[in-house]
Design a protein around this motif. Sequence first.
Motif, PDB file in Angstrom:
ATOM      1  N   MET A  46       0.703  -0.976   0.069  1.00 33.61           N
ATOM      2  CA  MET A  46      -0.078  -0.182  -0.151  1.00 33.61           C
ATOM      3  C   MET A  46       0.835   1.235   0.381  1.00 33.61           C
ATOM      4  O   MET A  46       0.590   2.033  -0.896  1.00 33.61           O
ATOM      5  CB  MET A  46      -0.982  -0.242   1.169  1.00 33.61           C
ATOM      6  CG  MET A  46      -1.796   1.402   1.401  1.00 33.61           C
ATOM      7  SD  MET A  46      -2.486   1.120   2.755  1.00 33.61           S
ATOM      8  CE  MET A  46      -1.837   0.512   3.743  1.00 33.61           C
ATOM      9  N   VAL A  47       1.912   0.854   1.257  1.00 38.51           N
ATOM     10  CA  VAL A  47       2.944   2.415   0.825  1.00 38.51           C
ATOM     11  C   VAL A  47       3.374   2.496  -0.324  1.00 38.51           C
ATOM     12  O   VAL A  47       3.485   3.253  -1.258  1.00 38.51           O
ATOM     13  CB  VAL A  47       3.775   1.957   2.650  1.00 38.51           C
ATOM     14  CG1 VAL A  47       4.696   3.460   1.607  1.00 38.51           C
ATOM     15  CG2 VAL A  47       3.234   2.140   3.312  1.00 38.51           C
ATOM     16  N   GLY A  48       3.651   1.458  -1.302  1.00 38.32           N
ATOM     17  CA  GLY A  48       4.627   2.131  -2.463  1.00 38.32           C
ATOM     18  C   GLY A  48       3.705   2.119  -3.133  1.00 38.32           C
ATOM     19  O   GLY A  48       4.085   3.809  -4.150  1.00 38.32           O
ATOM     20  N   ARG A  49       2.385   1.784  -3.412  1.00 38.55           N
ATOM     21  CA  ARG A  49       1.720   2.572  -4.354  1.00 38.55           C
ATOM     22  C   ARG A  49       0.924   4.320  -4.173  1.00 38.55           C
ATOM     23  O   ARG A  49       1.424   4.916  -4.801  1.00 38.55           O
ATOM     24  CB  ARG A  49      -0.069   1.767  -4.448  1.00 38.55           C
ATOM     25  CG  ARG A  49      -0.032   0.185  -4.929  1.00 38.55           C
ATOM     26  CD  ARG A  49      -1.619   0.092  -5.474  1.00 38.55           C
ATOM     27  NE  ARG A  49      -2.154  -0.263  -3.375  1.00 38.55           N
ATOM     28  CZ  ARG A  49      -1.973  -1.116  -2.873  1.00 38.55           C
ATOM     29  NH1 ARG A  49      -1.287  -2.252  -3.143  1.00 38.55           N
ATOM     30  NH2 ARG A  49      -1.972  -1.893  -2.203  1.00 38.55           N
ATOM     31  N   ILE A  50       1.187   4.455  -2.759  1.00 38.58           N
ATOM     32  CA  ILE A  50       1.253   6.028  -1.839  1.00 38.58           C
ATOM     33  C   ILE A  50       2.407   6.393  -2.475  1.00 38.58           C
ATOM     34  O   ILE A  50       1.792   7.963  -2.117  1.00 38.58           O
ATOM     35  CB  ILE A  50       0.666   5.998  -0.638  1.00 38.58           C
ATOM     36  CG1 ILE A  50      -0.306   5.784  -0.554  1.00 38.58           C
ATOM     37  CG2 ILE A  50       0.604   7.260  -0.379  1.00 38.58           C
ATOM     38  CD1 ILE A  50      -1.029   5.031   1.089  1.00 38.58           C
ATOM     39  N   ALA A  51       3.227   6.229  -2.774  1.00 36.86           N
ATOM     40  CA  ALA A  51       4.988   6.782  -2.763  1.00 36.86           C
ATOM     41  C   ALA A  51       4.487   7.602  -3.805  1.00 36.86           C
ATOM     42  O   ALA A  51       5.829   8.353  -3.948  1.00 36.86           O
ATOM     43  CB  ALA A  51       6.087   5.720  -2.577  1.00 36.86           C
TER      44      ALA A  51
END
Length: 168
Positions: A46-51
Amino acid sequence: MDRRPTLLSSCARAATAAEARFRVNYPNSRTRASRIVALDPDAASMVGRIAGQAWNGAHFLSYQETSSADPLDPDAILRSADGTESRLSDELDGADVAVMIATAGRVPEGAAIIGRACSIRGIMTAGLVMGDGNALDDAVTALRPYASVLVVSPDEDYVPQMLVALRA
């Protein structure tokens, strides 16, 4: 002496010119140094998508493992979205806020290490647990002692909104 009731709008207005000179008439111009740390593999995805979105210099990281043999002063290895590894102690240098993100059904072992390191440095911490139901218990229990703000959300769409509110 004439006393008037305090109105809801009273705080929004200075009563005298002397008081008005202390008012700040521009937005906060200082960018926050934010560290957003995923504590488990699902949170890392999820963090990878948001980054990839536009942020104010926030660092998006994933907790990997404890990296210190000293139990009184543990450190951790973190990985950025591009695969670069760094130490938690280095990432926290100059940080203003750390947001720890976990998902339901996982025990985020890095929460204690990150939370204690932030506490020692006076860095504000926030915790965000994604998911719903009874599976939240372990993640919420692990984050609660280390997060000044703890939010549970069933929806991944809430994460960017929270980060914007924190000026990440």
